[in-house]
Design a protein around this motif. Structure first.
Motif, PDB file in Angstrom:
ATOM      1  N   GLY A  50       0.136  -8.628  -9.644  1.00  0.00           N
ATOM      2  CA  GLY A  50      -0.347  -8.036  -8.920  1.00  0.00           C
ATOM      3  C   GLY A  50      -0.765  -6.632  -9.311  1.00  0.00           C
ATOM      4  O   GLY A  50       0.134  -5.842 -10.087  1.00  0.00           O
ATOM      5  N   GLU A  51      -1.972  -5.812  -9.193  1.00  0.00           N
ATOM      6  CA  GLU A  51      -2.384  -4.462 -10.063  1.00  0.00           C
ATOM      7  C   GLU A  51      -1.888  -3.543  -9.631  1.00  0.00           C
ATOM      8  O   GLU A  51      -1.402  -2.796 -10.680  1.00  0.00           O
ATOM      9  CB  GLU A  51      -4.183  -4.618  -9.655  1.00  0.00           C
ATOM     10  CG  GLU A  51      -4.366  -3.407 -10.427  1.00  0.00           C
ATOM     11  CD  GLU A  51      -5.020  -3.659 -11.009  1.00  0.00           C
ATOM     12  OE1 GLU A  51      -4.565  -2.766 -12.245  1.00  0.00           O
ATOM     13  OE2 GLU A  51      -5.329  -4.785 -12.125  1.00  0.00           O
ATOM     14  N   ARG A  52      -0.987  -3.788  -8.255  1.00  0.00           N
ATOM     15  CA  ARG A  52      -0.189  -2.214  -7.870  1.00  0.00           C
ATOM     16  C   ARG A  52       1.137  -2.481  -8.673  1.00  0.00           C
ATOM     17  O   ARG A  52       2.205  -1.935  -7.798  1.00  0.00           O
ATOM     18  CB  ARG A  52      -0.341  -1.825  -6.818  1.00  0.00           C
ATOM     19  CG  ARG A  52      -2.039  -1.087  -6.420  1.00  0.00           C
ATOM     20  CD  ARG A  52      -2.668  -0.699  -5.427  1.00  0.00           C
ATOM     21  NE  ARG A  52      -3.149  -1.900  -5.053  1.00  0.00           N
ATOM     22  CZ  ARG A  52      -3.529  -1.736  -3.347  1.00  0.00           C
ATOM     23  NH1 ARG A  52      -3.000  -0.843  -2.832  1.00  0.00           N
ATOM     24  NH2 ARG A  52      -4.057  -3.163  -3.146  1.00  0.00           N
ATOM     25  N   THR A  79      -4.912 -11.331 -11.913  1.00  0.00           N
ATOM     26  CA  THR A  79      -4.788 -10.710 -11.300  1.00  0.00           C
ATOM     27  C   THR A  79      -4.752  -9.813  -9.895  1.00  0.00           C
ATOM     28  O   THR A  79      -5.815 -10.054  -9.306  1.00  0.00           O
ATOM     29  CB  THR A  79      -4.724  -9.088 -12.396  1.00  0.00           C
ATOM     30  OG1 THR A  79      -4.860  -9.080 -13.353  1.00  0.00           O
ATOM     31  CG2 THR A  79      -4.444  -7.956 -11.463  1.00  0.00           C
ATOM     32  N   LEU A  80      -4.609  -9.959  -8.613  1.00  0.00           N
ATOM     33  CA  LEU A  80      -4.680  -9.625  -7.452  1.00  0.00           C
ATOM     34  C   LEU A  80      -4.624  -8.309  -6.824  1.00  0.00           C
ATOM     35  O   LEU A  80      -3.665  -7.535  -8.044  1.00  0.00           O
ATOM     36  CB  LEU A  80      -4.282 -10.516  -6.531  1.00  0.00           C
ATOM     37  CG  LEU A  80      -4.628 -12.375  -7.247  1.00  0.00           C
ATOM     38  CD1 LEU A  80      -3.352 -13.289  -5.614  1.00  0.00           C
ATOM     39  CD2 LEU A  80      -5.469 -12.510  -6.786  1.00  0.00           C
ATOM     40  N   ASP A  81      -5.905  -7.743  -6.273  1.00  0.00           N
ATOM     41  CA  ASP A  81      -5.536  -5.830  -5.632  1.00  0.00           C
ATOM     42  C   ASP A  81      -4.124  -6.651  -4.347  1.00  0.00           C
ATOM     43  O   ASP A  81      -4.821  -5.725  -3.165  1.00  0.00           O
ATOM     44  CB  ASP A  81      -6.828  -6.244  -5.188  1.00  0.00           C
ATOM     45  CG  ASP A  81      -6.505  -4.398  -4.832  1.00  0.00           C
ATOM     46  OD1 ASP A  81      -6.237  -3.720  -5.226  1.00  0.00           O
ATOM     47  OD2 ASP A  81      -7.131  -3.796  -4.093  1.00  0.00           O
ATOM     48  N   CYS A  82      -2.839  -6.087  -4.835  1.00  0.00           N
ATOM     49  CA  CYS A  82      -1.725  -5.922  -4.469  1.00  0.00           C
ATOM     50  C   CYS A  82      -0.379  -5.249  -5.110  1.00  0.00           C
ATOM     51  O   CYS A  82      -0.789  -4.895  -6.243  1.00  0.00           O
ATOM     52  CB  CYS A  82      -1.281  -7.523  -3.772  1.00  0.00           C
ATOM     53  SG  CYS A  82      -1.191  -8.728  -4.759  1.00  0.00           S
ATOM     54  N   ASN A 127       0.577  -1.406  -0.052  1.00  0.00           N
ATOM     55  CA  ASN A 127      -0.217  -0.200   0.400  1.00  0.00           C
ATOM     56  C   ASN A 127       0.465   1.199  -0.045  1.00  0.00           C
ATOM     57  O   ASN A 127       0.984   1.813   0.996  1.00  0.00           O
ATOM     58  CB  ASN A 127      -0.943  -0.374   0.879  1.00  0.00           C
ATOM     59  CG  ASN A 127      -1.759  -1.266   1.056  1.00  0.00           C
ATOM     60  OD1 ASN A 127      -2.151  -1.661  -0.098  1.00  0.00           O
ATOM     61  ND2 ASN A 127      -1.736  -2.170   2.019  1.00  0.00           N
ATOM     62  N   LYS A 176      -1.349 -11.243  -0.227  1.00  0.00           N
ATOM     63  CA  LYS A 176      -2.667 -11.617  -0.377  1.00  0.00           C
ATOM     64  C   LYS A 176      -2.731 -13.375  -0.505  1.00  0.00           C
ATOM     65  O   LYS A 176      -2.513 -14.344  -1.317  1.00  0.00           O
ATOM     66  CB  LYS A 176      -3.255 -11.260  -2.219  1.00  0.00           C
ATOM     67  CG  LYS A 176      -3.136  -9.638  -2.061  1.00  0.00           C
ATOM     68  CD  LYS A 176      -4.476  -9.310  -0.754  1.00  0.00           C
ATOM     69  CE  LYS A 176      -4.711  -8.163  -0.943  1.00  0.00           C
ATOM     70  NZ  LYS A 176      -6.204  -7.783  -0.303  1.00  0.00           N
TER      71      LYS A 176
END
Length: 317
Positions: free
Chosen positions: A264-266, A286-289, A187, A297
């Motif tokens: 990872g999306e980010r 695709t994972l939100d990380c 994050n 995740k």
């Protein structure tokens, strides 16, 4: 001691391909259904701690090496000892050690680069491919470092590692705790790239951004490993990129194996626009990380891997 506290398998040293690899093995009762987990940089087999129990419970014989240059595995002095022939040769020899013709291979970051290369050089030893973060890298007309230097400049860390050998190594070793603390974050707010060399900047930054990916106890495992090994051996993987480009010149560039690519999306590593052209049987999740996908995740990563393996026919017992 820390590994035992967090219930990670005890290591054994296995002689393969002229080196000793530190291996963490679990699920020997599931012999016949091997899955090999390959870490990235600057990581450790321990980066797969969340995946090992889930894979064992699903019926897999899980083999997690500290690859050459890492942990208590051998650290040859020659830079060329870390090219794709040696790194993939270690994994082939590891299969031979356990008596396996092939295995499922999972890679993250540099581990993904090795798994892609292994599959190109030794296609018969790979059953299926699962890679995280780093997609297949197309071999273009010019060596990779040369291209990166032209596009991204001499301070880009891949280029810096190659053009200024020893400089970053020394800074990271002087600031091991701070570097790993500042690197293993999630994050992290989006910001324009800083001038200078990213890894040196991280190693010398007073305050980390974002939130920690792991607990202090988990981070201590990585810190202890790199305080023992230093960074040069692992950075030598980067110093073979152009050598790898030459070594792969005559290899069929298409991977026909069933493959799962987890992004990872980010993540700062870009998604591939040509992935399906070179890996035609790939499925993408695709994972939100960010970059440290399987640590950021873990449950979602485990679910993606196990769901996909189940649809491939699962176990071979």
């Amino acid at each position: 001691m820390m590994l035992k506290t967090i219930d990670f398998p005890k290591p054994t040293l296995v002689p393969v391909n002229g080196v000793n690899l530190e291996i963490f093995e679990a699920g020997r009762e599931n012999r016949g259904n091997p899955i090999v987990l390959c870490h990235g940089w600057p990581e450790h087999a321990f980066s797969w701690r969340h995946q090992v129990p889930a894979l064992v419970a699903a019926g897999y014989h899980v083999i997690v090496p500290n690859q050459r240059g890492y942990g208590n595995s051998s650290r040859p002095a020659e830079v060329t000892a870390y090219d794709i022939e040696h790194l993939s040769g270690d994994l082939v020899a590891l299969l031979d050690h356990y008596g396996y013709d092939d295995a499922i291979f999972v890679g993250h970051d540099w581990g993904a680069m090795v798994v892609w290369g292994l599959t190109l050089l030794h296609p018969g030893r790979v059953n299926t491919v699962i890679n995280l973060s780093l997609p297949y890298q197309e071999r273009g007309e010019r060596p990779w470092i040369e291209v990166m230097e032209q596009m991204l400049g001499g301070d880009f860390y891949f280029v810096h590692f190659n053009r200024q050998p020893g400089v970053a190594d020394a800074v990271l070793e002087e600031n091991t705790v701070r570097f790993l603390r500042n690197l293993y974050r999630k994050n992290v707010p989006l910001a324009a790239p800083e001038p200078g060399m990213m890894m040196i900047n991280l190693a010398t930054a007073d305050e980390p951004l974002g939130e920690p990916v792991m607990s202090d106890g988990e981070l201590a495992v990585f810190v202890a490993s790199f305080e023992t090994s230093g960074f040069t051996a692992s950075i030598n993987w980067y110093r073979n990129l152009d050598r790898n480009w030459h070594l792969l010149a005559d290899v069929n560039p298409v991977i026909a194996h069933p493959a799962l690519m987890i992004y990872g999306e980010r993540d700062g590593i870009a998604k591939s626009e040509s992935l399906a052209a070179f890996v035609p049987n790939v499925e993408v999740v695709t994972l939100d990380c960010g970059h440290w996908i399987q640590q950021e995740k873990p449950e979602e990563t485990n679910r993606a891997i196990l769901d996909w393996l189940d649809r491939q026919g699962g176990m071979r017992l």
